[in-house]
Design an enzyme around this catalytic site. Structure first.
Site, PDB file in Angstrom:
ATOM      1  N   TYR A 107       0.862  -1.196   0.000  1.00 19.35           N
ATOM      2  CA  TYR A 107       0.000   0.000   0.000  1.00 19.35           C
ATOM      3  C   TYR A 107       0.892   1.237   0.000  1.00 19.35           C
ATOM      4  O   TYR A 107       1.870   1.280  -0.734  1.00 19.35           O
ATOM      5  CB  TYR A 107      -0.963  -0.068   1.194  1.00 19.35           C
ATOM      6  CG  TYR A 107      -2.137   0.881   1.064  1.00 19.35           C
ATOM      7  CD1 TYR A 107      -2.941   0.859  -0.067  1.00 19.35           C
ATOM      8  CD2 TYR A 107      -2.420   1.798   2.062  1.00 19.35           C
ATOM      9  CE1 TYR A 107      -4.003   1.735  -0.203  1.00 19.35           C
ATOM     10  CE2 TYR A 107      -3.486   2.674   1.948  1.00 19.35           C
ATOM     11  CZ  TYR A 107      -4.273   2.641   0.813  1.00 19.35           C
ATOM     12  OH  TYR A 107      -5.329   3.500   0.682  1.00 19.35           O
TER      13      TYR A 107
ATOM     14  N   LYS B 267     -20.452 -20.283  -8.373  1.00 16.10           N
ATOM     15  CA  LYS B 267     -19.791 -20.141  -9.671  1.00 16.10           C
ATOM     16  C   LYS B 267     -18.318 -19.782  -9.474  1.00 16.10           C
ATOM     17  O   LYS B 267     -17.428 -20.297 -10.169  1.00 16.10           O
ATOM     18  CB  LYS B 267     -20.500 -19.060 -10.487  1.00 16.10           C
ATOM     19  CG  LYS B 267     -20.191 -19.083 -11.959  1.00 16.10           C
ATOM     20  CD  LYS B 267     -21.008 -20.127 -12.664  1.00 16.10           C
ATOM     21  CE  LYS B 267     -20.850 -20.019 -14.178  1.00 16.10           C
ATOM     22  NZ  LYS B 267     -21.753 -20.919 -14.891  1.00 16.10           N
TER      23      LYS B 267
END
Length: 751
Positions: A37, A92
């Site tokens: 970050y 899925k």
């Protein structure tokens, strides 16, 4: 509990749901976080600002698919809305990850307006490498997909339309072949005219079905030009309107070669099946109840009905998981701009071809050990077949490159190896050895040659170019079994009962005469025991290597090679080694099969030979001799043996890899312990060769690592023999035989 209760418990167990986000880079230190970050993250941001294509280099975009739905047409549940559809979309994502190592964000949109769905997905394009549309009702789904394909520069795929089309298309290619019918001559009747049916009919035309031979029925009967002109069907149905008289589904099925059901359960009778053409093809894919049951359809005809359903409890399941994970894998890896018709056809053809190949043992076991062989009851591969990834994804990538959809060109041969690495380190490691074997194949004698697994392995070994196999056994039985298995294979066979192998008996007698073996007994051993036959064959140079042990206890299978071939000239002891692979680490574990209570001389020899084996896998060995003691913390006869063996190896100028011990197992493999507490160790990095103090601990250790630690095990590999010999474990699968054949060939190349 029933299925519903089990499923609720499965989903609510902490953490709820089925997916999570995990990091792919270290986040342990202040520096790690500053790279992940602020402030370090600014550097890749600026690179992408200059060239947006760098998002594929510096972010997960290239392996991230958005699964998008509004929950308006969930299979078997209907319009349940966006929120209620989330478990399906998470599922899925599970399938994408499990079968093709693709990450997923599931996006549930509380919106019915197709234009607003298009707008929402378009705004998310920078996030994803591709978009999978799911469970959006017709005809809106057509609009959404068409618009998104126009708007987006990444692949968009509506699985409800194209998944069934592609998988059933693969089944159709093989069903027509089995039935002896040409695609261009087939009369095809569809029951159902929704998104899936229309997409399937379109795709069948791409495969070679004549559009004028397709009769489509909806709930009102045959779709005709008369109905189209009257305006009672939508524009998507109109493309399959025929200039024929109207009628019912029963009328449409009379004389048809193929029935494709994508409608409702129980609407087809046995009389309707009986009215079809000879050797009919029936794809009854309504779920959970097909248009006609499997047994009912089979019983309706005297000739051969080729039947497929959407169910897993009958042969030939049309399961979309055979398509979408691998289609997206190939598309993502060439940074495709779309999934076009050429790519869909490539998928169907790859699946059809795979169904004609020999089926791995692991797949057969997953389906109750029922025979799986190309024919009426096996026209499409099973979803758990790991080869689907290696066949379909490269076919998709190749079609994308050839059709101009790819933005990146890739080396397809290297790509298959990359795909294997995604399924586990063991595949990556074995690929190294198999490639070496293919560069200079040697002859490998396979004892127990009548065994079906040995015959199938010989076929694969020869087909892949790994080695030149010689099956030892009854030639007529071997050839009959090969024919029964449907293998296109002319095996080389050494039949001890018919060939002139007197010289083998003479040689065995010469070697074992002073061990009490008479000439008559030697002749009987050569004729009746393929282990002795194969051992003499290798010892005499008529084969380069031997594999045995598939149906024998390990000691009894090892005895003949030890008696006939023996250990290498500078080696006094053989040993059994397993290669254990974890996600990012590889270990060679010895001795796990041969030496029960080794002294320091044996331990040193085992370490020396295992280090050589590691290098055949392109692994630089770092060896630890294990104990329950660390560098003298306990001093007794047991701890002195590995300590003395380590000293012997350190003093040996021919040992050019680091060795140390005795040490505890965690000291050997945990970097912080090794470097922190025991910085004086000869090992500057954790060990990858682990030598156990005796057979008992070695066998226990490798099995615990395999079963509880989740390691993949390859072996046992026999080291220290004068000629390449490997003894299989009873019950090994065909892939294990092929892998050890590759190791044996590399051994022979070194010889």
């Amino acid at each position: 509990m029933g299925l519903d209760e089990d499923s609720l418990e499965y989903h609510r167990t902490d953490p709820p749901g089925k997916i999570e986000i995990s990091t792919t880079k270290p986040t342990n230190t202040q520096r790690d976080l500053s790279l992940a970050y602020s402030p370090g993250v600014a550097a890749p941001c600026l690179e992408i600002d200059e060239d947006e294509a760098d998002a594929y280099t510096y972010t997960a975009k290239g392996n991230l698919v958005g699964v998008v739905s509004n929950g308006s047409a969930v299979l078997g549940l209907g319009d349940i809305g966006a929120q209620a559809s989330k478990p399906v979309m998470e599922g899925k994502g599970v399938l994408f990850k499990r079968f093709a190592d693709i990450d997923v964000f599931d996006i549930e949109l509380d919106e019915a307006d197709p234009e607003k769905i298009v707008e929402a997905v378009t705004m998310m394009e920078p996030t994803f490498g591709g978009v999978n549309l799911e469970d959006i009702k017709a005809p809106e789904c057509f609009t959404v997909e068409e618009r998104l394909r126009e708007e987006l520069d990444i692949p968009v795929f509506h699985d409800d339309q194209h998944g069934t089309a592609i998988i059933s298309g693969a089944a159709l290619l093989n069903a027509a072949d089995v039935a002896g019918k040409d695609l261009g001559d087939l009369e095809v009747t569809f029951s159902g005219a929704g998104a899936s049916a229309i997409a399937t009919a379109r795709f069948y035309v791409s495969l070679g079905i004549q559009k004028e031979n397709i009769t489509m029925c909806d709930s009102s009967g045959i779709i005709t030009e008369k109905r189209a002109n009257a305006g009672d069907i939508n524009e998507y149905k109109q493309q399959f309107a025929r200039d024929i008289p109207g009628g019912s589904l029963a009328d449409a099925m009379a004389g048809a070669d193929v029935f494709v059901g994508l409608s409702a359960g129980g609407i087809v009778s046995q009389e309707m099946v009986a009215s079809m053409a000879d050797n009919p093809i029936i794809f009854a894919m309504a779920n959970p109840d097909p248009e006609i049951g499997y047994k009912e359809a089979k019983a309706a005809r005297d000739d051969d009905v080729i039947m497929a359903t959407g169910r897993s409890d009958y042969p030939n399941q049309v399961n979309n998981v055979l398509g979408f994970p691998f289609i997206f894998r190939g598309a993502l890896d060439v940074r495709a701009t779309e999934i076009n018709e050429e790519m869909k056809v490539a998928c169907a053809e790859a699946l059809a071809d795979l169904a004609r190949q020999d089926v791995p043992d692991a797949v057969v076991k997953a389906y109750g050990d029922e025979p799986l062989q190309y024919g009426p009851n096996y026209i499409i591969p099973k979803p758990v077949d790991p080869r689907v990834l290696f066949r379909v994804a490269p076919s998709i990538a190749e079609a994308a490159m050839e059709s101009g959809a790819a933005r990146t060109e890739i080396d397809l041969e290297a790509y298959e190896e990359e795909l294997e690495a995604r399924l586990g380190k063991s595949r990556e490691m074995m690929r190294v050895v198999l490639n070496k074997a293919k560069s200079d194949p040697k002859t490998v004698a396979l004892a127990e040659g009548e065994n079906e697994k040995m015959i199938r392995a010989a076929y694969q070994i020869q087909e892949q170019g790994v080695a030149l196999p010689i099956l030892i056994g009854d030639e007529s039985e071997i050839r009959q079994t090969s024919a029964n298995l449907g293998l296109d294979f002319d095996p080389q066979v050494a039949d001890p009962s018919v060939g002139d192998y007197e010289s083998y008996a003479d040689r065995l007698h010469e070697l074992r005469a002073r061990k009490g073996v008479t000439r008559t007994e030697a002749g009987e051993l050569i004729e009746r025991d393929s282990n002795y036959f194969g051992s003499v064959m290798v010892e005499q140079g008529d084969a380069d290597a031997l594999l045995t042990g598939l149906s024998h206890h390990y000691p009894s299978a090892l005895r003949p090679p030890l008696q006939v071939i023996g250990t290498a000239e500078d080696v006094d002891y053989a040993a059994g080694v397993y290669m254990l692979t974890f996600k990012n680490r590889v270990f060679f574990v010895a001795d796990a099969t041969v030496n029960q209570d080794p002294d320091e001389e044996v331990l040193a020899e085992v370490t020396r030979q295992t280090g050589k084996l590691a290098r055949r896998f392109n692994v630089e060995p770092r060896a630890a001799l294990l104990s329950y003691s660390n560098f003298g913390s306990v001093d007794n006869e047991g701890t002195r043996k590995p300590r003395k063996a380590a000293t012997m190896l350190q003093d040996d100028p021919e040992i050019d890899f680091p060795v140390d011990g005795e040490m505890q197992a965690d000291t050997a493999v945990v970097e912080d312990i090794l470097e922190g507490t025991y910085g004086f160790s000869e090992l500057e990095e954790p060990a990858n060769v682990l030598v156990f103090p005796n057979l008992e601990s070695g066998n226990i250790g490798y099995k615990l690592l395999q079963r509880l630690g989740g390691a993949d095990a390859i072996g046992p590999m026999l080291v220290g023999m004068d000629e390449p010999v490997h003894v299989l474990q009873r019950g090994d699968e065909v892939k294990d035989i092929v892998n050890l054949a590759g190791v044996a060939v590399v051994d022979a190349q070194k010889e």
